[in-house]
Write an enzyme that holds these catalytic residues in place. Structure first.
Site, PDB file in Angstrom:
ATOM      1  N   ASN A  29      19.384 -21.895  66.443  1.00 18.59           N
ATOM      2  CA  ASN A  29      20.429 -20.865  66.500  1.00 18.59           C
ATOM      3  C   ASN A  29      21.646 -21.170  65.619  1.00 18.59           C
ATOM      4  OD1 ASN A  29      21.038 -22.963  68.197  1.00 18.59           O
ATOM      5  ND2 ASN A  29      21.860 -21.682  69.826  1.00 18.59           N
ATOM      6  N   LYS A  47      16.229 -33.652  61.501  1.00 13.84           N
ATOM      7  CA  LYS A  47      15.125 -32.688  61.403  1.00 13.84           C
ATOM      8  C   LYS A  47      15.595 -31.348  61.956  1.00 13.84           C
ATOM      9  CE  LYS A  47      11.816 -31.442  64.134  1.00 13.84           C
ATOM     10  NZ  LYS A  47      11.855 -29.991  63.851  1.00 13.84           N
ATOM     11  N   SER A  91      15.269 -27.333  63.047  1.00 11.22           N
ATOM     12  CA  SER A  91      14.201 -26.548  63.656  1.00 11.22           C
ATOM     13  C   SER A  91      13.299 -26.009  62.550  1.00 11.22           C
ATOM     14  CB  SER A  91      14.813 -25.391  64.430  1.00 11.22           C
ATOM     15  OG  SER A  91      13.822 -24.425  64.691  1.00 11.22           O
ATOM     16  N   GLU A  92      12.016 -25.967  62.801  1.00 11.97           N
ATOM     17  CA  GLU A  92      11.069 -25.413  61.820  1.00 11.97           C
ATOM     18  C   GLU A  92      11.326 -23.928  61.569  1.00 11.97           C
ATOM     19  OE1 GLU A  92      10.516 -26.797  64.715  1.00 11.97           O
ATOM     20  OE2 GLU A  92       8.791 -25.961  65.802  1.00 11.97           O
ATOM     21  N   SER A 143      15.532 -27.073  73.981  1.00 15.10           N
ATOM     22  CA  SER A 143      15.283 -26.559  75.331  1.00 15.10           C
ATOM     23  C   SER A 143      15.116 -27.712  76.326  1.00 15.10           C
ATOM     24  CB  SER A 143      14.025 -25.704  75.320  1.00 15.10           C
ATOM     25  OG  SER A 143      12.937 -26.510  74.938  1.00 15.10           O
ATOM     26  N   VAL A 144      15.187 -27.394  77.594  1.00 17.97           N
ATOM     27  CA  VAL A 144      15.032 -28.431  78.618  1.00 17.97           C
ATOM     28  C   VAL A 144      13.638 -29.080  78.558  1.00 17.97           C
ATOM     29  CG1 VAL A 144      14.988 -28.863  81.111  1.00 17.97           C
ATOM     30  CG2 VAL A 144      16.828 -27.487  80.109  1.00 17.97           C
ATOM     31  N   THR A 181      11.643 -29.578  76.026  1.00 18.98           N
ATOM     32  CA  THR A 181      11.626 -30.505  74.882  1.00 18.98           C
ATOM     33  C   THR A 181      12.523 -31.703  75.178  1.00 18.98           C
ATOM     34  OG1 THR A 181      11.281 -28.657  73.378  1.00 18.98           O
ATOM     35  CG2 THR A 181      12.057 -30.695  72.391  1.00 18.98           C
ATOM     36  N   GLU A 238      21.492 -32.017  74.209  1.00 23.72           N
ATOM     37  CA  GLU A 238      22.196 -30.725  74.344  1.00 23.72           C
ATOM     38  C   GLU A 238      21.134 -29.677  74.601  1.00 23.72           C
ATOM     39  OE1 GLU A 238      25.213 -30.135  74.593  1.00 23.72           O
ATOM     40  OE2 GLU A 238      26.159 -31.958  73.846  1.00 23.72           O
ATOM     41  N   CYS A 274      23.227 -21.329  73.682  1.00 20.60           N
ATOM     42  CA  CYS A 274      22.851 -22.121  74.855  1.00 20.60           C
ATOM     43  C   CYS A 274      23.844 -21.999  76.007  1.00 20.60           C
ATOM     44  CB  CYS A 274      22.739 -23.578  74.452  1.00 20.60           C
ATOM     45  SG  CYS A 274      24.217 -24.123  73.596  1.00 20.60           S
ATOM     46  N   LYS A 323      23.397 -31.908  84.949  1.00 16.75           N
ATOM     47  CA  LYS A 323      22.078 -31.598  85.508  1.00 16.75           C
ATOM     48  C   LYS A 323      21.045 -31.488  84.371  1.00 16.75           C
ATOM     49  CE  LYS A 323      22.642 -28.488  89.004  1.00 16.75           C
ATOM     50  NZ  LYS A 323      23.343 -27.300  89.597  1.00 16.75           N
ATOM     51  N   GLY A 380      21.724 -31.469  80.144  1.00 18.28           N
ATOM     52  CA  GLY A 380      21.947 -32.475  79.126  1.00 18.28           C
ATOM     53  C   GLY A 380      22.582 -33.767  79.556  1.00 18.28           C
ATOM     54  N   GLU A 439      28.971 -33.697  72.797  1.00 19.66           N
ATOM     55  CA  GLU A 439      29.240 -33.570  71.369  1.00 19.66           C
ATOM     56  C   GLU A 439      30.714 -33.213  71.201  1.00 19.66           C
ATOM     57  OE1 GLU A 439      25.862 -30.964  69.948  1.00 19.66           O
ATOM     58  OE2 GLU A 439      25.349 -32.897  69.046  1.00 19.66           O
TER      59      GLU A 439
HETATM   60  P1  NAD Z   1      13.012 -26.308  71.155  1.00 21.45           P
HETATM   61  O1  NAD Z   1      13.207 -27.179  72.311  1.00 21.45           O
HETATM   62  O2  NAD Z   1      11.761 -25.526  71.045  1.00 21.45           O
HETATM   63  O3  NAD Z   1      13.096 -27.157  69.810  1.00 21.45           O
HETATM   64  C1  NAD Z   1      14.226 -27.931  69.487  1.00 21.45           C
HETATM   65  C2  NAD Z   1      13.854 -28.918  68.403  1.00 21.45           C
HETATM   66  O4  NAD Z   1      13.024 -29.937  68.960  1.00 21.45           O
HETATM   67  C3  NAD Z   1      13.083 -28.331  67.230  1.00 21.45           C
HETATM   68  O5  NAD Z   1      13.574 -28.910  66.039  1.00 21.45           O
HETATM   69  C4  NAD Z   1      11.670 -28.786  67.498  1.00 21.45           C
HETATM   70  O6  NAD Z   1      10.876 -28.904  66.348  1.00 21.45           O
HETATM   71  C5  NAD Z   1      11.903 -30.139  68.135  1.00 21.45           C
HETATM   72  N1  NAD Z   1      10.822 -30.644  68.978  1.00 21.45           N
HETATM   73  C6  NAD Z   1       9.944 -29.936  69.731  1.00 21.45           C
HETATM   74  N2  NAD Z   1       9.114 -30.776  70.385  1.00 21.45           N
HETATM   75  C7  NAD Z   1       9.471 -32.036  70.061  1.00 21.45           C
HETATM   76  C8  NAD Z   1       9.001 -33.338  70.431  1.00 21.45           C
HETATM   77  N3  NAD Z   1       7.987 -33.499  71.278  1.00 21.45           N
HETATM   78  N4  NAD Z   1       9.620 -34.412  69.914  1.00 21.45           N
HETATM   79  C9  NAD Z   1      10.676 -34.262  69.071  1.00 21.45           C
HETATM   80  N5  NAD Z   1      11.148 -33.067  68.686  1.00 21.45           N
HETATM   81  C10 NAD Z   1      10.566 -31.955  69.171  1.00 21.45           C
HETATM   82  O7  NAD Z   1      14.304 -25.376  71.109  1.00 21.45           O
HETATM   83  P2  NAD Z   1      14.562 -24.085  70.209  1.00 21.45           P
HETATM   84  O8  NAD Z   1      13.643 -23.011  70.687  1.00 21.45           O
HETATM   85  O9  NAD Z   1      14.599 -24.457  68.782  1.00 21.45           O
HETATM   86  O10 NAD Z   1      16.059 -23.743  70.639  1.00 21.45           O
HETATM   87  C11 NAD Z   1      16.379 -23.016  71.760  1.00 21.45           C
HETATM   88  C12 NAD Z   1      16.763 -23.921  72.896  1.00 21.45           C
HETATM   89  O11 NAD Z   1      17.786 -24.813  72.493  1.00 21.45           O
HETATM   90  C13 NAD Z   1      17.341 -23.164  74.081  1.00 21.45           C
HETATM   91  O12 NAD Z   1      16.855 -23.702  75.281  1.00 21.45           O
HETATM   92  C14 NAD Z   1      18.819 -23.403  73.957  1.00 21.45           C
HETATM   93  O13 NAD Z   1      19.530 -23.277  75.147  1.00 21.45           O
HETATM   94  C15 NAD Z   1      18.867 -24.783  73.411  1.00 21.45           C
HETATM   95  N6  NAD Z   1      20.133 -25.019  72.731  1.00 21.45           N
HETATM   96  C16 NAD Z   1      21.043 -25.882  73.288  1.00 21.45           C
HETATM   97  C17 NAD Z   1      22.272 -26.098  72.684  1.00 21.45           C
HETATM   98  C18 NAD Z   1      23.277 -27.024  73.287  1.00 21.45           C
HETATM   99  O14 NAD Z   1      24.147 -27.485  72.564  1.00 21.45           O
HETATM  100  N7  NAD Z   1      23.259 -27.342  74.554  1.00 21.45           N
HETATM  101  C19 NAD Z   1      22.574 -25.443  71.490  1.00 21.45           C
HETATM  102  C20 NAD Z   1      21.627 -24.587  70.944  1.00 21.45           C
HETATM  103  C21 NAD Z   1      20.414 -24.388  71.574  1.00 21.45           C
END
Ligand code: NAD
Length: 485
Positions: free
Chosen positions: A154, A177, A179-180, A230-231, A233, A251, A285, A452, A455, A459
């Protein structure tokens, strides 16, 4: 003809663009049209190795520089980012689909703020002198070493800077790295750092899916992992990092409460709910997606909310008049449409929106459901799209208990004119980043992060320094050593 968003190569390692076309191709799709605008390749094991060995070697030299020197590099990078804000914002819009109206003020600018802030702090990272009679202890704040940053889709520029800037300020190196889904912007951050004078190899970018992230996280040379995602991941990455006893910042996602009391200013509360649900088409998020409205103000709030939501300008994100863009991918759009159907099926009252917008690209109308109850799917799960759930409440005690009844704990907000109540309610809410009579402000000076399942660690602010450095303590004896034998 090559699209202007196509990067020179997929990765940025040791100060230059690097390609390895043996890696799986990753198409970059412009969410507003569905067109493919660029391609990058996932990192092969050779690329991962190159990035890690480079970052490992570069860290030692970087850490030997003074804080003032490191800070100067970061502050120069901030200036370059600001000077190029327009181009970087256009790229951010191509990467994510977010409207230029937002990206011009929220992405490269926020990245630049982080570079400037942590650049400013770099020279003041010191230890303590602890007197012990004639002896003393001194402490040193040392870098952790080589850090891995992994981003969500995002905020690709902001996430790279929120992780890279404090890491580098403390004398660490980073392999990032993205996001893809949004691989483009972090490459620009890497390029700008080099231009600003960062030694080659201090900040590197490699592309790839989760498996590339996994390879980085499990490498024994890596000292710290900072993930935004995401949670589910987060749980995997945290476990993998724990196996190697690595430091982490997580995060993660949320389902945050925004509580509006009867005495709130209606327009400010509606503004907070809009900012907390529809900015970046709801892909934030910290969004306050469970909007608890006290019964006395409910219908007035809903009427004003529907009226103002009707003013959203949905359309071409490159048009600065557009205030509402598409979902980042077709997949994310379908996930969100699925939640909207669930909301309808489970009996929530649709106030506005509720459909895919009649356009090319992945647009969904900003959607508000009222009469949502705590057990409905749309009130429990993170949707990560423009779907606001409005829930009713009677008393403060009741709403606090219901607001806390979730595994998440990222953010929380309260609107009321009663300041005693505002502070009491915030004090009782289980959340890391909170707001009173506002929502979703994220200045670099303020700590950001969740409790909880949302995270671990924080940051931004001085807190981030603690998560990218460690303290060495040194006992200094002035006299003789006494020993038992
Ligand atoms: P995602 O969890 O699908 O992916 C996040 C990143 O982790 C990607 O770069 C992905 O390639 C990588 N990843 C996936 N599996 C992995 C593994 N096994 N080992 C290492 N890396 C791995 O999240 P998303 O769909 O890209 O983003 C949306 C999520 O992120 C939502 O849940 C959102 O709330 C959260 N988010 C949190 C914050 C925050 O600061 N708290 C900010 C933005 C987004």
């Amino acid at each position: 003809m090559t699209h202007p968003a196509q990067p020179k190569a997929s990765h940025f390692i040791n100060g230059e663009y690097v390609e390895d076309t043996a890696g799986t191709p990753i198409p970059v799709i412009y969410a507003a049209t569905g067109e493919q605008i660029a391609t990058v390749h996932a990192a092969t094991p050779a690329i991962v190795e190159q990035a890690l060995s480079t970052a490992k070697a570069a860290q030692k030299e970087w850490a030997k520089m003074t804080g003032t020197e490191r800070g100067r590099v970061l502050r120069r990078a901030a200036d370059i980012m600001r000077a190029r804000n327009h181009d970087l914002s256009v790229l951010e819009t191509y990467d994510t689909g977010k409207p230029l109206q937002e990206t011009l003020v929220a992405d490269a600018t926020s990245g630049a703020d982080a570079l400037e802030y942590f650049g400013g702090l770099a020279a003041s990272l010191t230890g303590e002198h602890i007197p012990l009679g004639e002896d003393w202890v001194y402490t040193k704040r040392e870098p952790l070493g080589m850090c891995v940053g992994i981003g969500a889709w995002n905020y690709p520029t902001q996430i790279a800077c929120w992780k890279g800037a404090p890491a580098l300020a403390c004398g660490n190196s980073m392999v990032f790295k993205p996001s893809e889904t949004t691989p483009l912007c972090a490459l620009k951050v890497a390029e700008i750092l080099i231009e600003a004078g960062a030694p080659a190899g201090v900040f590197n970018v490699v592309q790839g899916m989760g498996e590339v992230g996994g390879a980085l996280v499990t490498d024994p040379r890596v000292d710290k992992v900072s993930l935004t995602g995401s949670v589910p991941t987060g749980k995997k990455v945290y476990a993998a990092a724990a196996a190697g006893m690595k430091h982490v910042t997580m995060e993660l996602g949320g389902k945050s409460p925004l509580i509006i009391f009867d005495d709130a200013d209606v327009d400010n509360a509606v503004g907070g709910a809009i900012n907390g649900n529809f900015y970046s088409s709801g892909q934030v998020c910290s969004n306050g997606t469970r909007v608890f409205v006290q019964k006395g103000i409910k219908e007035k709030f809903l009427a004003r909310l529907a009226e103002r939501t009707g003013n959203a300008v949905i359309g071409d994100p490159m048009d600065e008049a557009t205030s509402f863009g598409p979902m980042v991918t077709e997949n994310q759009m379908n996930i969100v449409l699925g939640y909207i159907e669930k909301g309808k099926e489970e009996g929530a009252r649709l106030i506005c929106g509720g459909n895919r917008a009649d356009k090319d690209g992945y647009f969904i109308e900003p959607t508000v459901f009222a009469d949502v109850t705590d057990d409905m799917t749309i009130a429990r799960e993170e949707i990560f799209g423009p779907v606001m759930s409005v829930l009713d409440f009677d008393t403060e005690e009741e709403v606090v208990a219901r607001a806390n009844d979730t595994e998440f704990g990222l953010s929380a907000g309260v609107f009321t004119k009663d300041f005693t109540r505002a502070h009491r309610v915030i004090g009782n809410l289980e959340a890391g980043s909170c707001f009173i009579n506002s929502y979703n402000d994220a200045p670099v000076e303020a700590p950001f992060g969740g409790v909880k399942a949302s995270g671990v660690g924080r940051e931004n602010s001085k807190e981030a320094i603690k998560h990218f450095s460690q303290v060495k303590s040194v006992y200094v004896r002035m006299g003789d050593v006494e020993a038992a034998f």
